[in-house]
Design a protein around this motif. Structure first.
Motif, short mmCIF file in Angstrom:
data_model
loop_
_atom_site.label_atom_id
_atom_site.label_comp_id
_atom_site.label_asym_id
_atom_site.label_seq_id
_atom_site.Cartn_x
_atom_site.Cartn_y
_atom_site.Cartn_z
N UNK A 127 0.83 -1.21 0.00
CA UNK A 127 0.00 0.00 0.00
C UNK A 127 0.86 1.26 0.00
N UNK A 128 1.95 1.24 0.75
CA UNK A 128 2.78 2.43 0.90
C UNK A 128 3.39 2.90 -0.43
N UNK A 129 3.55 2.00 -1.39
CA UNK A 129 4.07 2.41 -2.70
C UNK A 129 3.12 3.41 -3.38
N UNK A 130 1.85 3.43 -2.96
CA UNK A 130 0.87 4.37 -3.51
C UNK A 130 0.74 5.63 -2.66
N UNK A 131 1.42 5.68 -1.53
CA UNK A 131 1.22 6.76 -0.57
C UNK A 131 1.49 8.16 -1.13
N UNK A 132 2.39 8.35 -2.11
CA UNK A 132 2.54 9.71 -2.66
C UNK A 132 1.27 10.25 -3.32
N UNK A 133 0.29 9.38 -3.61
CA UNK A 133 -0.97 9.83 -4.20
C UNK A 133 -2.00 10.23 -3.15
N UNK A 134 -1.68 10.06 -1.87
CA UNK A 134 -2.66 10.26 -0.80
C UNK A 134 -2.53 11.62 -0.14
N UNK A 135 -3.64 12.10 0.41
CA UNK A 135 -3.65 13.31 1.23
C UNK A 135 -3.40 12.98 2.70
N UNK A 136 -3.82 11.79 3.11
CA UNK A 136 -3.61 11.27 4.46
C UNK A 136 -3.20 9.81 4.35
N UNK A 137 -2.43 9.32 5.31
CA UNK A 137 -2.12 7.89 5.35
C UNK A 137 -2.41 7.33 6.74
#
Length: 332
Positions: A283-293
């Protein structure tokens, strides 16, 4: 996998969690994925183990969407989002290893542009939750599970124990009247989002809550939005969505969901289940696309069978290795 502390939400309290690790081998290379079953969808370890031997993997390139990826569309997996997620992770891990690059690089994402993750405190008594807050990693954000009879006392006890920002997750535990009252109360407790306040079937109530929410605190949908198609069906019911690989079917769909949400002006929270470093790192590989994690699943475990992403007081550090960059620890 035993948990560090009993973990309570409005529906259940757990002291351990059992997930399924899936390995796909091709040309001497192994790809790994993790399935955290969604029990309220009827998923279980036993059902997934029964399906795996029946799956057919077409030959072909490992380029996402071709060849072996057709396995994800087989009817056996129609209601098995967690198992699809594990297979998707494993195929992406293989693809990245074949290309000699980490997944975030192949997707052109910046691993330094990741919002700090929250650390979750399970539902408990006010005294125990305050103690958990004092013992929690020094992350700038805590996520609090609510939906019990002492919600306000719990929040006040936690606020007295920490200066961290707070996010609350009711896990469908409130009705409309309660949710409207809470949006006003939470404004004074430095709360920066409210997750899934209403039951997933309360669509009209969700739209009314969004219209009447004057607190400035965004409402994030979780159980209401499981996959890409749910985004359009729930427009107006909240300010953003929580994306979890086990619920949507894997990183490929999660990436599409994040992009579709932003196109519609919605916020994106990238979350996880109670998972090892295998599922959380994927999941963390997509984290740059998120506003919150909210990628603390592995940090809540007493014993983690994998190593990958580092959770450093809420800061997420991705491994710079091909594929997911996850390794299985040696078994005792």
């Amino acid at each position: 996998m035993p948990l560090r502390d009993p973990f309570g939400i409005s529906r259940i309290t757990r002291s351990e969690v059992t997930n399924l690790a899936v390995k796909i081998s091709a040309n001497g290379t192994e790809g790994w994925g993790e399935a955290a079953p969604i029990y309220y969808h009827g998923q279980s370890i036993e059902s997934m183990e029964g399906i795996l031997p029946e799956l057919k993997f077409p030959e072909g390139s490992l380029e996402p969407g071709s060849g072996p990826w057709a396995v994800l569309n087989q009817p056996l997996l129609e209601n098995q989002s967690a198992l699809r997620a594990a297979l998707d992770m494993a195929l992406l891990d293989l693809w990245g290893k074949q290309q000699g690059q980490s997944l975030f690089k192949l997707w052109g994402l910046n691993p330094t542009a990741i919002p700090a993750s929250s650390f979750t405190l399970g539902l408990d008594t006010p005294e125990i939750m305050a103690e958990k807050a004092r013992r929690a990693p020094k992350t700038p954000v805590l996520k609090i599970k609510l939906g019990g009879k002492d919600d306000l006392a719990c929040l006040e006890a936690i606020r007295g124990a920490t200066s961290a920002r707070i996010r609350v997750d009711a896990n469908e535990g409130w009705n409309l009247k309660e949710a409207l009252e809470w949006t006003e109360r939470l404004r004074d407790l430095d709360v920066d989002l409210i997750e899934q306040p209403l039951h997933r079937d309360m669509h009209e109530e969700g739209r009314e809550l969004t219209r009447r929410n004057k607190s400035g605190i965004p409402i994030i949908l979780d159980e209401s939005v499981q996959c890409l198609n749910d985004i359009l069906q729930t427009l107006g019911e909240g300010d953003g969505i929580n994306i979890k690989l086990a619920k949507c079917g894997g990183p490929l769909e999660a990436k599409q969901m994040a992009e579709a949400a932003h196109e519609r002006g919605l916020l994106v929270l990238l979350g996880c289940m109670l998972e090892s470093s295998l599922g959380v790192t994927a999941a963390a590989h997509l984290a740059p696309l998120a506003d919150f994690t909210d990628l603390d699943g592995a940090a809540l475990l007493a014993k983690d069978p994998f190593e990958g992403m580092l959770f450093n007081d809420g800061r997420l550090l991705l491994p710079n290795a091909p594929g997911l960059g996850v390794k299985r620890k040696s078994q005792d």
